[in-house]
Scaffold this active site. Sequence first.
Site, mmCIF file in Angstrom:
data_model
loop_
_atom_site.group_PDB
_atom_site.id
_atom_site.type_symbol
_atom_site.label_atom_id
_atom_site.label_comp_id
_atom_site.label_asym_id
_atom_site.label_seq_id
_atom_site.Cartn_x
_atom_site.Cartn_y
_atom_site.Cartn_z
ATOM 1 C CG MET A 18 -7.978 62.246 -7.177
ATOM 2 S SD MET A 18 -5.325 62.215 -7.104
ATOM 3 C CE MET A 18 -5.778 60.151 -6.730
ATOM 4 C CB CYS A 102 -15.573 68.067 -8.362
ATOM 5 S SG CYS A 102 -14.290 67.858 -10.032
ATOM 6 C CE LYS A 143 -11.506 65.368 -1.388
ATOM 7 N NZ LYS A 143 -11.180 66.780 -2.518
ATOM 8 C CG ASP A 206 -0.574 71.417 0.272
ATOM 9 O OD1 ASP A 206 -1.249 71.354 -1.398
ATOM 10 O OD2 ASP A 206 -1.740 72.868 0.023
ATOM 11 N N GLY A 228 -3.630 62.481 -2.074
ATOM 12 C CA GLY A 228 -4.488 62.243 -3.222
ATOM 13 C C GLY A 228 -3.505 62.108 -4.433
ATOM 14 N NE ARG A 229 -2.365 67.641 -5.905
ATOM 15 C CZ ARG A 229 -2.260 69.554 -5.762
ATOM 16 N NH1 ARG A 229 -1.420 69.890 -7.110
ATOM 17 N NH2 ARG A 229 -2.060 70.385 -4.536
#
Length: 323
Positions: A18, A102, A143, A206, A228-229
């Site tokens: 990220m 991305c 990715k 998610d 990630g998030r």
Amino acid sequence: MHQPWFDNGAFPLFLAPMAGVTDPVFRSLCKEMGADVVVTEFVSAEGVLACWERNRRYTEFEEVHRPIGIQLFGADGRNMGEAAKIIVNELRPDFIDINCGCPVSRVVGKNGGSSLLKNLPLLASVARGVILAVGDLVPVTAKIRTGWDADSICTPETCRILTDEGISMITIHGRTRAQQYSGKADWDMIDFCARAASVPIIGNGDVNSAQMVEHIRNTSAVRGIMIGRAAMENPWIFSEAKHYLTHGEHLPRKSIRDKWDLIIRHARLSLESGRYGDELHTMKFMRARFVAYTKGFPGAKDLRSRLVHIKTMDELIDLAQSV
């Protein structure tokens, strides 16, 4: 090529690459909290070739970060290969990851990232260039997203092309470029590709709880999960998931005070690293991290309005002690 993070049937948890987030300090924290494999912020192949010394900061890592992949983006196979060769010869990462997913405009505008999904022959040439350059030295991975938009889903074909070119592992973020980070990740598509592919498929999108990690491991064919998030808000998700997978029970929930301690520690480590300059510039960089960490805190809206003006460590500590 051998990928030891899959040895003995392991189901590794990856920290997603990220931009502006997965710097060396954050990678260290996530490794400490149980991330098995980490990936750097992406770096431009053209930037590496034009000015390696200025751009190597995005690729630097510590031994404790291993296994670690360095993510590279670009649209010219030869230049991507040459940049990968510089990185591998200088730093010896555990793998090179090609950014084909991305959605950010400044990457897409250079025909990199998810724009490659609109031109699969170009994507193949990029993969080929990197594999020819360094594929005998380290695994080369990629990715991707499920496609450019809902009318151009190309995940199965993309996986086939990448595998045919010699890619060793593919991470699929279950959204299109058009979705950005909205809507739900398509885990049915991820699972479909994982069952068909001859290389390990890592699922991404998610994943925000230990239960979801367990559900995906038990019901899909993916060989690992990339987070990630959710890690931006809760780096403990790695240790929580591992404990749940091993023992079938939840670790005690982290308190607000635990989270404040982490916020202060992260800020202090960033300041000590000198990576972002003086105290003011470091605090400015950290403001986005503060906001992510405090999502869901009591009075979060007012708290965020104060955090985005933090200028010193003392201000941050005073705020932490006052709430």
